[in-house]
Design an enzyme around this catalytic site. Structure first.
Site, PDB file in Angstrom:
ATOM      1  N   ARG A   1     -50.945 -61.473  49.154  1.00 30.67           N
ATOM      2  CA  ARG A   1     -51.979 -62.001  48.265  1.00 30.67           C
ATOM      3  C   ARG A   1     -53.335 -61.380  48.567  1.00 30.67           C
ATOM      4  NH1 ARG A   1     -51.314 -68.269  49.295  1.00 30.67           N
ATOM      5  NH2 ARG A   1     -52.871 -68.434  47.614  1.00 30.67           N
TER       6      ARG A   1
ATOM      7  N   LEU B   1     -43.062 -68.794  54.734  1.00 34.29           N
ATOM      8  CA  LEU B   1     -43.551 -68.435  53.412  1.00 34.29           C
ATOM      9  C   LEU B   1     -44.620 -69.457  53.041  1.00 34.29           C
ATOM     10  CD1 LEU B   1     -40.224 -67.734  51.437  1.00 34.29           C
ATOM     11  CD2 LEU B   1     -41.816 -66.042  52.348  1.00 34.29           C
ATOM     12  N   ASP B   2     -45.627 -69.026  52.286  1.00 37.03           N
ATOM     13  CA  ASP B   2     -46.641 -69.968  51.828  1.00 37.03           C
ATOM     14  C   ASP B   2     -45.985 -71.085  51.031  1.00 37.03           C
ATOM     15  OD1 ASP B   2     -48.520 -68.291  52.938  1.00 37.03           O
ATOM     16  OD2 ASP B   2     -49.093 -67.370  51.023  1.00 37.03           O
ATOM     17  N   LYS B   3     -46.646 -72.229  50.978  1.00 35.10           N
ATOM     18  CA  LYS B   3     -46.113 -73.387  50.262  1.00 35.10           C
ATOM     19  C   LYS B   3     -45.650 -73.028  48.853  1.00 35.10           C
ATOM     20  CE  LYS B   3     -47.540 -77.848  48.343  1.00 35.10           C
ATOM     21  NZ  LYS B   3     -48.648 -78.840  48.215  1.00 35.10           N
TER      22      LYS B   3
END
Length: 346
Positions: free
Chosen positions: A256, A152-154
């Protein structure tokens, strides 16, 4: 070329508080670049590491710090002060708090908070989810990437699965490749998206900004995101909506990038923000409003489909009233668990 001299072989050059490697540059090396000479003289160290030492000021030519591309004249005295590199600590255990949702002998399911990097990389060599896993589960050090099979993105929160055995890791990777892992997200977006839709657009590295991804890239990989609208709201006169997104693929920044390509950037996204209204600055929410709330997969050892659910963290819950929504618009755990259990496997 003269052989490198260590402090032990040449005690006259020894500095009490620092070990270094000394090189004397032969006259026939005149015109050669410093980084090239270092690479040829010190084969035990990688070119990248030597270059990093030069840039960090840990290499001196005749007592002066210089650049990797510096052209030598021959006859110089070079001192190299070996430095520990940050990537040396990438696989170090660190006592990091983990919200473990489920664990057994084969897998671990964790609810990752926003702000935590999953895997060490440039700029984040420590303090990652991987470092925390190695502290709590030391046996993971024997697995590639400590058993981590997806990311998962930060600044995206939510559910992730990690393997504890080679068999489990192989099974999870295969399920991800075959697109049978169920992953659902909640995404707060600007604009008025339709009640449901599917985005089919490749995702690849942006050629103008290598830190970003872009939709529809000829060099990108196929990607598919399904979404349905759960609620609508307003911030001033700007429309906003809550979407449930389902991944059929798992590309970097996929949700996104896909939603921004439709004109519906995520609330708070600092990178993908085309068509973000000016009123966004009044929300004081500075990370993408994205949460992986449900995860389902075939257990590698128990041979059964398992599903996990977690509501968004407090920061996202507090965002709801600011967007003209209440908690009742969020998915119900029982219905989500039931639908994912009954979802046909590809």
């Amino acid at each position: 070329m003269a052989l490198p001299q260590t402090p032990e072989s040449n005690p006259v050059d020894y500095i009490d508080d620092e070990d270094f490697i000394s090189l004397e540059i032969p006259l026939e090396m005149a015109g050669e670049r410093l980084d090239k000479v270092l690479a040829g003289s010190l084969p035990d160290y990688s070119r990248n590491r030597l270059k990093a030492w030069v840039e960090a000021g840990a290499v001196m030519v005749d007592g002066k710090v210089t650049k990797a591309r510096y052209l030598l004249m021959g006859g110089e005295s070079v001192k190299v002060f070996p430095r520990e590199m940050p990537e040396q600590f990438a696989l170090s255990p660190e006592d990091i708090s983990l919200d473990i949702v489920y664990e057994d002998e084969s897998i671990i399911v964790v609810n990752k908070p926003a702000g935590l990097v999953v895997h060490p990389a440039a700029g984040n060599w420590s303090g990652t989810l991987l470092n925390g896993f190695l502290f709590r589960y030391p046996e993971l050090k024997s697995l590639p990437r400590a058993g981590i099979v997806h990311r998962l993105d930060k600044d995206t929160s939510g559910l992730m699965v990690v393997a504890r055995t080679p068999h489990a890791q192989t099974s999870l990777v295969r399920q991800l490749q075959e697109r049978t892992v169920g992953r659902r997200y909640l995404a707060w977006v600007w604009g008025e998206p339709p009640s449901h839709g599917k985005v089919l657009a490749s995702v690849g590295r942006d050629q103008r900004n290598r830190l970003k991804m872009t939709a529809g890239s000829p060099q990108g990989k196929p990607a598919a995101t399904l979404f349905r609208r759960l609620a609508k709201g307003l911030v001033g006169e700007s429309a906003v909506a809550l979407l449930e997104c389902r991944l059929e693929t798992g590309r970097t920044h996929q949700i996104r990038v896909h939603l921004e390509s439709l004109g519906f950037p995520l609330v708070g996204d600092p990178v993908y923000r085309k068509k973000t209204p000016g009123v966004a600055k009044n929300l004081s929410f500075n990370r993408q409003a994205l949460h992986a709330f449900a995860l389902s997969l075939q257990h590698p050892s128990l041979d059964k489909l398992m599903t996990w659910f977690r509501l968004p963290p407090q920061g996202l819950l507090e965002l709801l009233p600011k967007l003209g929504m209440d908690g009742e618009v969020l998915p119900n755990e029982a219905s989500v668990m039931g639908s994912m259990q009954n979802e046909p496997q590809k």
